[in-house]
Design an enzyme around this catalytic site. Sequence first.
Site, short mmCIF file in Angstrom:
data_model
loop_
_atom_site.label_atom_id
_atom_site.label_comp_id
_atom_site.label_asym_id
_atom_site.label_seq_id
_atom_site.Cartn_x
_atom_site.Cartn_y
_atom_site.Cartn_z
N TYR A 83 17.38 2.12 -25.99
CA TYR A 83 16.42 2.84 -26.87
C TYR A 83 15.81 4.06 -26.17
O TYR A 83 16.00 5.19 -26.63
CB TYR A 83 15.35 1.89 -27.45
CG TYR A 83 14.35 2.64 -28.32
CD1 TYR A 83 14.76 3.24 -29.51
CD2 TYR A 83 13.02 2.78 -27.93
CE1 TYR A 83 13.86 3.97 -30.30
CE2 TYR A 83 12.12 3.50 -28.71
CZ TYR A 83 12.54 4.09 -29.89
OH TYR A 83 11.65 4.81 -30.67
N LYS A 138 17.02 7.98 -26.99
CA LYS A 138 16.01 8.89 -27.53
C LYS A 138 15.80 10.08 -26.58
O LYS A 138 15.58 11.20 -27.01
CB LYS A 138 14.68 8.16 -27.76
CG LYS A 138 14.69 7.13 -28.88
CD LYS A 138 14.89 7.72 -30.26
CE LYS A 138 13.69 8.41 -30.84
NZ LYS A 138 13.88 8.83 -32.25
N1 LIG Z 1 7.43 2.76 -34.88
C1 LIG Z 1 6.93 3.25 -33.75
O1 LIG Z 1 6.02 2.66 -33.14
C2 LIG Z 1 7.45 4.55 -33.20
C3 LIG Z 1 6.81 5.12 -32.10
C4 LIG Z 1 7.25 6.34 -31.62
C5 LIG Z 1 8.32 6.98 -32.21
N2 LIG Z 1 8.94 6.41 -33.27
C6 LIG Z 1 10.07 7.13 -33.88
O2 LIG Z 1 9.78 7.34 -35.25
C7 LIG Z 1 10.98 7.36 -36.00
C8 LIG Z 1 10.85 6.48 -37.20
O3 LIG Z 1 10.57 5.16 -36.78
P1 LIG Z 1 10.09 4.04 -37.79
O4 LIG Z 1 9.09 3.22 -37.10
O5 LIG Z 1 9.80 4.65 -39.10
O6 LIG Z 1 11.43 3.17 -37.87
P2 LIG Z 1 12.12 2.53 -39.15
O7 LIG Z 1 13.15 1.61 -38.64
O8 LIG Z 1 11.12 2.00 -40.10
O9 LIG Z 1 12.82 3.79 -39.83
C9 LIG Z 1 14.03 4.32 -39.40
C10 LIG Z 1 14.89 4.55 -40.62
O10 LIG Z 1 16.14 5.09 -40.19
C11 LIG Z 1 17.13 4.54 -41.02
N3 LIG Z 1 18.44 4.59 -40.37
C12 LIG Z 1 18.84 3.85 -39.31
N4 LIG Z 1 20.12 4.12 -39.04
C13 LIG Z 1 20.53 5.03 -39.96
C14 LIG Z 1 21.76 5.68 -40.19
N5 LIG Z 1 22.84 5.43 -39.44
N6 LIG Z 1 21.83 6.56 -41.21
C15 LIG Z 1 20.75 6.80 -42.00
N7 LIG Z 1 19.56 6.22 -41.81
C16 LIG Z 1 19.45 5.34 -40.80
C17 LIG Z 1 16.71 3.10 -41.25
O11 LIG Z 1 17.33 2.57 -42.41
C18 LIG Z 1 15.20 3.24 -41.37
O12 LIG Z 1 14.79 3.33 -42.71
C19 LIG Z 1 12.10 6.96 -35.03
O13 LIG Z 1 12.80 8.11 -34.66
C20 LIG Z 1 11.37 6.36 -33.84
O14 LIG Z 1 12.06 6.56 -32.64
C21 LIG Z 1 8.53 5.21 -33.80
#
Ligand SMILES: NC(=O)c1ccc[n+]([C@@H]2O[C@H](COP(=O)([O-])OP(=O)(O)OC[C@H]3O[C@@H](n4cnc5c(N)ncnc54)[C@H](O)[C@@H]3O)[C@@H](O)[C@H]2O)c1
Length: 372
Positions: free
Chosen positions: A154, A158
């Site tokens: 991960y 990233k």
């Molecule tokens: N949740 C956290 O605490 C957090 C913290 C820092 C950064 N982030 C970043 O924020 C972003 C969103 O995270 P989130 O928490 O909403 O996660 P999430 O899993 O809820 O959302 C990610 C979405 O991406 C979609 N996805 C995955 N693989 C895919 C593919 N091959 N094609 C199309 N869609 C695809 C999934 O279906 C999902 O709906 C990510 O990039 C993550 O790295 C999240």
Amino acid sequence: MTGKSCLVTGAGGFLGQRIIRLLMKEDLQEIRALDKVFKPELREEFSKFQSNVKLTVLEGDILDEKCLQRACQGMSAVIHTACVIDVTGHVSREVLMNVNLKGTQRLLEACIQANVPIFIHTSTVEVAGPNSYNEIVQNGHEEENRETVWTCPYPYSKKLAEKAVLMANGWALENGSTLSTCALRPMYIYGEGSQFLYSFIDHALKNNGILTHNSKFSLTNPVYVDNVAWAHVLALRALMDPIKAPNVRGQFYYISDDTPHQSYDELNYQVGKKWGFVLDSRRSLPLFLQYWLAFLLEIMSLLLQPIYRFVPPFSRHLVTLLNSVFIFPYEKAKRDLGYKPLFSWEESKEKTTAWVGSLVEQHKKSLQTKSQ
Ligand SMILES: NC(=O)c1ccc[n+]([C@@H]2O[C@H](COP(=O)([O-])OP(=O)(O)OC[C@H]3O[C@@H](n4cnc5c(N)ncnc54)[C@H](O)[C@@H]3O)[C@@H](O)[C@H]2O)c1
């Protein structure tokens, strides 16, 4: 932003759907919401939006080049949040590297071909560490150029994806103009619908309301989901603004808010205490022991690899992540993007607490149904 349009990937996810809701209030012509899968309730909600903005829902994979070509066609900007998050080792390295890195690279290529001039990437604070639980970062900032040393998929995927995005800033598009990119690095995101919070609460519901307490030594500044979504909207506005854009192109920004500094467990407790949740008061192993135990488990997993896929219950990376002091204010985002959190801690806590309450209600109902 009149006449402009924006594609949001991962639009069915926790953060992506919040970005869509905020973008619907912007002066845009069209928004395309792309995700591998949309929950039917979300599709329905999207179909009922009252707005002048046209919202198109696209179900597709960011690894599918044809899908990306179609999705990017005619767009003025891309906000790329699609990703697979896993710090437990349950999802294979291949999947994480493919979606998080290759998917980002393919999306960048699709932008070049379709002449999309703006690319905003959702990165994570994890690309900066923490690298050791002994290191204390209380006022981290962008100029330090911190970088994770972990090679677990991960943070590693990233980190490489963010590098690819920032390197692509200034690339020539097919029509001769140039691509502008930036990356946002949110802290741990909480709020209604968080899959992490859901799993902690779900676990506690099955354990007499006792919340796990395995991040005792962490001090972090979690951020509320709508504040992160808002930072994306501001980044879009900034890159579309000829005066602000030069300062933002090729930059990354830590995104936090005014949530008090606390451990991950404390945050779970803060939004759960109203419903009777308590933190596990049992003593845990000293940190250095947890760390070396994790090391032994990782070696065991490596030795077993040829015959059996053993996923250790915790890794050195996880022990470090959950037990570090790692805090980043949002000064640079404030300066360049005009970012100010939309919601205060009190408001964010109230909304999240209410959502936790709805999970408790659901749980009670499911117990009643089972006992009937
Ligand atoms: N949740 C956290 O605490 C957090 C913290 C820092 C950064 N982030 C970043 O924020 C972003 C969103 O995270 P989130 O928490 O909403 O996660 P999430 O899993 O809820 O959302 C990610 C979405 O991406 C979609 N996805 C995955 N693989 C895919 C593919 N091959 N094609 C199309 N869609 C695809 C999934 O279906 C999902 O709906 C990510 O990039 C993550 O790295 C999240």
